[in-house]
Design a protein around this motif. Sequence first.
Motif, PDB file in Angstrom:
ATOM      1  N   UNK A   1       5.744   6.739  21.529  1.00 30.09           N
ATOM      2  CA  UNK A   1       4.949   5.974  22.542  1.00 30.09           C
ATOM      3  C   UNK A   1       3.706   5.369  21.807  1.00 30.09           C
ATOM      4  N   UNK A   2       3.529   5.476  20.792  1.00 33.28           N
ATOM      5  CA  UNK A   2       2.323   4.884  20.021  1.00 33.28           C
ATOM      6  C   UNK A   2       2.859   3.675  19.286  1.00 33.28           C
ATOM      7  N   UNK A   3       1.799   2.601  18.922  1.00 31.95           N
ATOM      8  CA  UNK A   3       2.058   1.348  18.711  1.00 31.95           C
ATOM      9  C   UNK A   3       2.224   0.996  17.282  1.00 31.95           C
ATOM     10  N   UNK A   4       1.743   1.681  16.468  1.00 32.95           N
ATOM     11  CA  UNK A   4       1.850   1.489  15.085  1.00 32.95           C
ATOM     12  C   UNK A   4       2.351   2.638  14.059  1.00 32.95           C
ATOM     13  N   UNK A   5       3.391   2.122  13.191  1.00 33.96           N
ATOM     14  CA  UNK A   5       3.919   3.052  12.277  1.00 33.96           C
ATOM     15  C   UNK A   5       3.018   2.949  11.056  1.00 33.96           C
ATOM     16  N   UNK A   6       2.787   4.210  10.572  1.00 31.30           N
ATOM     17  CA  UNK A   6       1.872   4.155   9.212  1.00 31.30           C
ATOM     18  C   UNK A   6       2.594   5.217   8.454  1.00 31.30           C
ATOM     19  N   UNK A   7       2.518   4.820   7.013  1.00 31.76           N
ATOM     20  CA  UNK A   7       2.878   5.754   5.875  1.00 31.76           C
ATOM     21  C   UNK A   7       1.929   5.640   4.573  1.00 31.76           C
ATOM     22  N   UNK A   8       1.483   6.629   4.088  1.00 33.02           N
ATOM     23  CA  UNK A   8       0.683   6.679   3.015  1.00 33.02           C
ATOM     24  C   UNK A   8       1.470   6.060   1.964  1.00 33.02           C
ATOM     25  N   UNK A   9       2.428   6.782   1.271  1.00 33.85           N
ATOM     26  CA  UNK A   9       3.040   6.358   0.232  1.00 33.85           C
ATOM     27  C   UNK A   9       4.521   7.008   0.009  1.00 33.85           C
ATOM     28  N   UNK A  10       5.242   5.930  -0.658  1.00 32.87           N
ATOM     29  CA  UNK A  10       6.920   6.168  -0.716  1.00 32.87           C
ATOM     30  C   UNK A  10       6.966   6.658  -2.254  1.00 32.87           C
ATOM     31  N   UNK A  11       7.992   7.241  -2.842  1.00 32.00           N
ATOM     32  CA  UNK A  11       7.957   7.646  -4.119  1.00 32.00           C
ATOM     33  C   UNK A  11       9.408   7.832  -4.547  1.00 32.00           C
ATOM     34  N   UNK A  12       9.912   7.273  -5.831  1.00 31.23           N
ATOM     35  CA  UNK A  12      11.257   7.781  -6.675  1.00 31.23           C
ATOM     36  C   UNK A  12      10.878   8.222  -7.752  1.00 31.23           C
ATOM     37  N   UNK A  13      12.033   9.046  -8.055  1.00 31.62           N
ATOM     38  CA  UNK A  13      12.020   9.495  -9.463  1.00 31.62           C
ATOM     39  C   UNK A  13      13.522   9.202 -10.387  1.00 31.62           C
ATOM     40  N   UNK A  14      13.372   8.497 -11.357  1.00 32.02           N
ATOM     41  CA  UNK A  14      14.640   8.320 -12.501  1.00 32.02           C
ATOM     42  C   UNK A  14      14.405   9.205 -13.693  1.00 32.02           C
ATOM     43  N   UNK A  15      15.509   8.645 -14.519  1.00 29.12           N
ATOM     44  CA  UNK A  15      15.600   9.285 -15.728  1.00 29.12           C
ATOM     45  C   UNK A  15      14.598   8.878 -16.886  1.00 29.12           C
ATOM     46  N   UNK A  16      14.299   7.780 -16.794  1.00 24.43           N
ATOM     47  CA  UNK A  16      13.619   7.000 -17.897  1.00 24.43           C
ATOM     48  C   UNK A  16      12.296   6.410 -17.293  1.00 24.43           C
ATOM     49  N   UNK A  17      12.103   5.678 -16.345  1.00 23.23           N
ATOM     50  CA  UNK A  17      11.054   4.786 -15.904  1.00 23.23           C
ATOM     51  C   UNK A  17      10.112   5.403 -15.210  1.00 23.23           C
ATOM     52  N   UNK A  18      10.417   6.299 -14.276  1.00 21.85           N
ATOM     53  CA  UNK A  18       9.562   6.813 -13.227  1.00 21.85           C
ATOM     54  C   UNK A  18      10.020   8.340 -13.386  1.00 21.85           C
TER      55      UNK A  18
ATOM     56  N   UNK B   1       0.889  -1.346  -0.182  1.00 19.47           N
ATOM     57  CA  UNK B   1      -0.109  -0.021   0.142  1.00 19.47           C
ATOM     58  C   UNK B   1       0.774   1.108   0.053  1.00 19.47           C
ATOM     59  N   UNK B   2       1.987   1.140   0.159  1.00 20.71           N
ATOM     60  CA  UNK B   2       2.878   2.261   0.401  1.00 20.71           C
ATOM     61  C   UNK B   2       3.494   2.467  -0.959  1.00 20.71           C
ATOM     62  N   UNK B   3       3.378   1.662  -1.874  1.00 21.09           N
ATOM     63  CA  UNK B   3       3.845   1.694  -3.229  1.00 21.09           C
ATOM     64  C   UNK B   3       2.950   1.664  -4.153  1.00 21.09           C
ATOM     65  N   UNK B   4       1.722   1.867  -4.194  1.00 21.20           N
ATOM     66  CA  UNK B   4       0.748   1.756  -5.053  1.00 21.20           C
ATOM     67  C   UNK B   4       0.200   2.743  -5.798  1.00 21.20           C
ATOM     68  N   UNK B   5       0.860   3.970  -5.633  1.00 22.57           N
ATOM     69  CA  UNK B   5       0.640   5.489  -6.168  1.00 22.57           C
ATOM     70  C   UNK B   5      -1.036   5.805  -5.729  1.00 22.57           C
ATOM     71  N   UNK B   6      -1.419   5.246  -4.702  1.00 19.10           N
ATOM     72  CA  UNK B   6      -2.694   5.640  -4.124  1.00 19.10           C
ATOM     73  C   UNK B   6      -2.898   6.190  -2.854  1.00 19.10           C
ATOM     74  N   UNK B   7      -3.037   7.442  -2.719  1.00 17.97           N
ATOM     75  CA  UNK B   7      -2.950   8.228  -1.458  1.00 17.97           C
ATOM     76  C   UNK B   7      -4.219   8.151  -0.521  1.00 17.97           C
TER      77      UNK B   7
END
Length: 230
Positions: free
Chosen positions: A204-221, A52-58
């Motif tokens: 102090x909270x129990x769960x780590x959550x992140x909505x999205x990771x992203x990277x950009x490159x020259x050709x594919x992304x 879910x962190x890599x699906x391009x869906x916020x």
Amino acid sequence: MYLYMFFVFLVYAALVFLFHIRSFWEVKDWQYLDKPIVYSTHYYFLDLQPENCFDKNLKTSCKELCNFREVSFVEHQTLKIDVQECAFVWQISPTHQMDCHPPKRNLLKTFGLFLSQEDLKNQIPKRIRLELYTQKLYQINHEYRFPDQPVLESFLVLDVSKKEGWQFWNISSFNQSLRESKGFSENIYQRWLKIQIEEVHHPERSTLTITEFFYQDEFFQKELPFRSFN
């Protein structure tokens, strides 16, 4: 005898039919072919959905259960996650664009993450160690394979702010060891990112959550997620 052969034929036909049904359901989402390999520390034990962190869906987010009183940093020369780490692994683009001759270097440019309002109610990253691993491509018996483990190439330490929205970092320093290729498969590697969470806001909270990771490159992304980035 004929009855037995007929029975065997029916069983065989049923298995073939079920195989085709199973295959259809596995491949009917054609986008599956474009999905990268992703996993996290406790992915194999708990249904944390790191994809879910890599699906391009916020509208989706991934989770990890990391006890930051016990989390420790471990540096590996080959790609792995220890249970005492809090980390995500992401298969990204190869080092070269391979549909041209000679293959062109595919430069990495930007890394980013998106935190939502819901994420801010949980643990979120405060400091990330972003590690780049490379995996050599070989030609073996007229086939192209990756027999070696991914090897640590370089790393960056990123400070993350406690705020909603996108945050971006320049990762062009990862290109320092990227060499030219005179032909397939010379100097061509598969690349992996290990996103190691070293410190969090709200430990102090129990769960780590992140909505999205992203990277950009020259050709594919090439595309940035929002035009507001400058």
